[in-house]
Design a protein around this motif. Structure first.
Motif, mmCIF file in Angstrom:
data_model
loop_
_atom_site.group_PDB
_atom_site.id
_atom_site.type_symbol
_atom_site.label_atom_id
_atom_site.label_comp_id
_atom_site.label_asym_id
_atom_site.label_seq_id
_atom_site.Cartn_x
_atom_site.Cartn_y
_atom_site.Cartn_z
ATOM 1 N N PHE A 120 3.873 8.282 12.836
ATOM 2 C CA PHE A 120 4.648 9.147 11.942
ATOM 3 C C PHE A 120 4.092 8.947 10.534
ATOM 4 O O PHE A 120 4.049 7.839 10.012
ATOM 5 N N THR A 121 3.688 10.051 9.960
ATOM 6 C CA THR A 121 3.178 9.994 8.589
ATOM 7 C C THR A 121 3.455 11.311 7.894
ATOM 8 O O THR A 121 3.513 12.366 8.530
ATOM 9 N N THR A 122 3.666 11.195 6.592
ATOM 10 C CA THR A 122 3.823 12.419 5.801
ATOM 11 C C THR A 122 2.555 12.626 4.966
ATOM 12 O O THR A 122 2.487 13.557 4.167
ATOM 13 N N LYS A 123 1.625 11.716 5.189
ATOM 14 C CA LYS A 123 0.412 11.784 4.365
ATOM 15 C C LYS A 123 -0.575 12.764 4.988
ATOM 16 O O LYS A 123 -0.498 13.058 6.199
ATOM 17 N N ASP A 124 -1.479 13.258 4.158
ATOM 18 C CA ASP A 124 -2.468 14.217 4.655
ATOM 19 C C ASP A 124 -3.441 13.539 5.597
ATOM 20 O O ASP A 124 -3.558 12.306 5.593
ATOM 21 N N GLY B 114 -3.566 8.749 6.001
ATOM 22 C CA GLY B 114 -2.741 7.761 6.720
ATOM 23 C C GLY B 114 -2.695 8.082 8.191
ATOM 24 O O GLY B 114 -2.724 9.236 8.586
ATOM 25 N N LEU B 115 -2.586 6.985 8.991
ATOM 26 C CA LEU B 115 -2.523 7.176 10.454
ATOM 27 C C LEU B 115 -1.086 7.128 10.965
ATOM 28 O O LEU B 115 -0.820 7.399 12.117
ATOM 29 N N GLY B 116 -0.166 6.716 10.101
ATOM 30 C CA GLY B 116 1.232 6.557 10.555
ATOM 31 C C GLY B 116 1.426 5.341 11.424
ATOM 32 O O GLY B 116 2.324 5.319 12.273
ATOM 33 N N LEU B 117 0.589 4.302 11.171
ATOM 34 C CA LEU B 117 0.712 3.099 12.014
ATOM 35 C C LEU B 117 1.232 1.904 11.225
ATOM 36 O O LEU B 117 1.753 0.962 11.806
ATOM 37 N N GLY B 118 1.101 1.976 9.872
ATOM 38 C CA GLY B 118 1.454 0.820 9.029
ATOM 39 C C GLY B 118 2.850 0.275 9.304
ATOM 40 O O GLY B 118 3.030 -0.912 9.617
ATOM 41 N N LEU B 119 3.857 1.127 9.233
ATOM 42 C CA LEU B 119 5.234 0.639 9.372
ATOM 43 C C LEU B 119 5.550 0.244 10.813
ATOM 44 O O LEU B 119 6.259 -0.739 11.046
ATOM 45 N N SER B 120 4.992 1.016 11.773
ATOM 46 C CA SER B 120 5.292 0.669 13.166
ATOM 47 C C SER B 120 4.669 -0.683 13.521
ATOM 48 O O SER B 120 5.295 -1.493 14.222
ATOM 49 N N ARG C 147 0.836 -1.210 0.000
ATOM 50 C CA ARG C 147 0.000 0.000 0.000
ATOM 51 C C ARG C 147 0.868 1.255 0.000
ATOM 52 O O ARG C 147 0.630 2.184 -0.761
ATOM 53 N N ASN C 148 1.876 1.285 0.909
ATOM 54 C CA ASN C 148 2.779 2.448 0.981
ATOM 55 C C ASN C 148 3.442 2.691 -0.364
ATOM 56 O O ASN C 148 3.575 3.834 -0.802
ATOM 57 N N ALA C 149 3.910 1.595 -0.993
ATOM 58 C CA ALA C 149 4.590 1.707 -2.284
ATOM 59 C C ALA C 149 3.625 2.291 -3.317
ATOM 60 O O ALA C 149 4.010 3.186 -4.094
ATOM 61 N N ILE D 208 10.493 -3.045 -3.903
ATOM 62 C CA ILE D 208 11.074 -1.813 -4.455
ATOM 63 C C ILE D 208 10.007 -1.094 -5.274
ATOM 64 O O ILE D 208 9.327 -1.718 -6.084
ATOM 65 N N ASP D 209 9.908 0.208 -5.018
ATOM 66 C CA ASP D 209 8.959 0.982 -5.841
ATOM 67 C C ASP D 209 9.698 2.102 -6.549
ATOM 68 O O ASP D 209 10.867 2.357 -6.284
ATOM 69 N N SER D 210 9.005 2.750 -7.484
ATOM 70 C CA SER D 210 9.622 3.864 -8.210
ATOM 71 C C SER D 210 8.909 5.166 -7.819
ATOM 72 O O SER D 210 8.658 6.006 -8.668
#
Ligand code: ADP
Length: 589
Positions: free
Chosen positions: A541-545, A549-555, A492-494, A522-524
């Protein structure tokens, strides 16, 4: 301890230096003594050569006289017939005056003096018999005689030289020349030197020192005394032993003697032809003074050097202590500076700490705000939809359209499920997930499931997918649902990162390593900002509006992967895009 060692070593250095200095001073003193003594011996030897010469010269000057007299015809007549006495007396007197001898006289065959140069003196020899004198007996038996004696008549010492007067082998008498050696002795005395002449018995009959005259160098034996008395050689002289104590014998004819507490160099040289010994006595005081001077200079120099070295050492010590004091001052100043710096640092640290705490607080609040906004946004949509669906359900029920009511309920159920999934994600952070029993998971199944769930996104955004997955099943130990969730999050992030990219390629590579399996996604897309790298796996942590995003996916993914003893890393690629690598332990079939 160090100081003690230094003191001990200084003590030994001092002792050794003193020993060395003492040895050197002693050697120098010894050398000075030997040198001065050798000089004294040399000078004494030279003087003796001189005095021996003058002695011989003084004697040989008159040696011809007895012979000349023995050949005189008047004397022979006198001896034969007792005539001519006056004539001979005159002759002897004038010859004696001319030659410079002390006395000339003629003795008969029995030793009576028949004529003499001193015939006019009250103490004339004429009429005296000197037949007892060895010079007479020698003349009688050996042609000529030599003898030193104190005059039996005059009491004046002199050297007697005799010659026999013979006629046709018959001994007529003897002619005698007496030589006065007192001037010679006076010359020696005036020279200020001690010159002695001893006879065969060791009696000093010539001496520039008056008190040593007629003293003996060795104790006379009775026999010697008897002989001397018989010849009346030294008149009434006591011939006492000169108390010379031999201190050291240096060589043949060279010795050091003590007389009256003073030391002397006593040199002796035999006068072979005369049967005498010539002696030269020199006080040893100059030699001793010279060696003492050298010793004193040596001692003074040593003490001076010692004092200088001690002074130098003292100065060095002072310099060292001054330097140490400076260093101590500098260290103290540095310590003070350091203390001040430490205090300043502590102050700064506490300020920083405070600020940090405030920042953390602010950060937490911001994160909370962000999260709240996200949750509100995420939940608002389904809530609004549920409300709308519920309202339309009422209407449909009123209209009796039960079929459509069912659809509405299904929609409501889906939405509540969606809400449940959101809250379920939040639950991960609310409590620790209870460890699920690990099961055998085939990675390919997880990947297929994740790709199925995200398939619509690929087509929606025109993303092409490239996979490199081993054909053989790669087996892991874990939880299929959670691994799938991780893969979905990363995909999803990619996809999100590539939404606005020109090139939209997603590559998924699975490599079965000996121990682990490596999954690379790997994404482009837009890539990851360098300064966001450290925060990537931080919750919220998120850079999305907001709402995106909630900034929870990677954590959450991080938590799942580390729970399964694996690792997850993300990085930006140089030519754009991002790369996430997961490593999980494999189970060998
Ligand atoms: P969210 O997707 O809700 O923002 P995540 O924890 O999944 O939360 O992601 C956190 C942040 O990591 C994202 O907001 C994004 O800035 C960055 N990120 C994650 N994956 C990628 C990616 N593939 N490319 C670029 N940035 C990414």
């Amino acid at each position: 301890m160090k100081k003690l060692f230094r003191n001990i070593s200084l003590f030994w250095v001092l002792i050794i230096s003193l020993l060395l200095a003492t040895t050197l001073v002693w050697q120098a003193t010894r050398w000075a003594y030997t040198d001065a003594l050798n000089t004294l011996i040399k000078v004494g030897g030279e003087r003796m050569t001189l005095y021996s010469g003058t002695l011989h010269e003084a004697l040989s000057r008159y040696a011809y006289l007895p012979y000349v007299l023995s050949q005189n015809i008047d004397i022979k007549i006198l001896l034969k017939s007792s005539f001519n006495a006056d004539l001979v007396n005159d002759y002897l007197q004038s010859l004696n005056a001319e030659a410079g001898s002390d006395t000339l006289y003629v003795m008969s065959a029995v030793g009576d003096t028949l004529a003499a140069s001193n015939w006019q003196d009250p103490q004339t020899y004429i009429g005296h018999n000197y037949g007892f004198r060895p010079y007479f007996t020698d003349a009688k038996s050996k042609l000529k005689g030599r003898f030193f004696a104190i005059g039996a008549t005059t009491g004046k010492p002199g050297y007697f030289m005799s010659h026999s007067v013979c006629d046709n082998g018959q001994f007529l008498g003897a002619t005698i020349a007496k030589v006065d050696l007192t001037p010679l002795q006076d010359d020696w005395h005036k020279g200020g030197e001690t010159v002695l002449v001893s006879d065969a018995n060791g009696v000093l009959f010539l001496s520039s020192r008056e008190d040593w005259k007629y003293r003996t160098l060795t104790q006379l034996s009775e026999n010697q005394r008897t002989m001397i008395l018989a010849g009346r050689q030294y008149g009434a002289q006591a011939l006492e032993l000169l108390p010379l104590e031999t201190v050291e014998v240096l060589a043949e004819g060279q010795k050091i003697v003590r007389f009256d507490k003073a030391l002397y160099l006593f040199l002796s040289r035999p006068q072979e032809d005369l049967g005498w010994q010539l002696h030269h006595v020199a006080p040893l005081a100059p030699v001793q003074e010279r060696s003492q001077a050298v010793m004193i200079i040596g001692i003074v120099l040593t003490l001076l050097l010692l004092a200088l070295s001690l002074y130098g050492r003292e100065r060095r010590q002072k310099q060292i202590s001054r330097r140490k004091a400076h260093q101590a001052e500098a260290i103290q100043a540095m310590n003070l500076r350091l203390q001040a710096e430490i205090a300043e640092r502590n102050r700064t640290e506490s300020v920083l700490h405070e600020t940090q705490k405030e920042l953390v607080q602010a950060g937490k609040l911001a994160a909370l705000g962000h999260m709240a906004a996200g949750i509100v946004h995420e939940l608002n949509q389904p809530i609004t939809a549920i409300r709308t669906q519920a309202a339309s359900g009422h209407l449909l029920l009123d209209r009796g359209e039960t079929g459509k009511v069912r659809e509405t309920f299904s929609a409501i159920t889906r939405m509540t499920e969606h809400m449940a999934s959101i809250t379920a994600q939040l639950k991960t952070f609310a409590h620790k997930i209870p460890p699920k029993r690990k099961e055998r998971v085939v990675l390919q199944d997880c990947l297929d499931g994740a790709l199925n769930m995200t398939a619509s996104m690929f087509s929606d955004f025109g993303i092409s997918l490239q996979t490199e997955v081993p054909a053989a099943p790669v087996v892991l130990s874990g939880d299929q649902v959670r691994i799938k969730q991780v893969l979905v999050n990363l995909i999803r992030n990619a996809v999100d990162a590539m939404k606005n990219s020109e090139k939209k390629v997603l590559q998924i590579k699975v490599t079965a390593l000996p121990q682990d399996v490596e999954i690379v996604i790997i994404d482009s897309g837009i890539g990851i900002d360098e300064h966001n790298m450290g925060e990537l796996f931080t919750p919220f942590f998120t850079t999305k509006d907001v709402g995106e995003g909630l900034g929870l996916g990677l954590s959450i993914s991080y938590r799942i992967i580390t729970d399964l003893d694996g690792s997850i890393k993300g990085k930006s690629l140089d030519d754009g895009g991002a790369c996430f690598t997961i490593k999980l332990p494999r189970i060998q079939k």
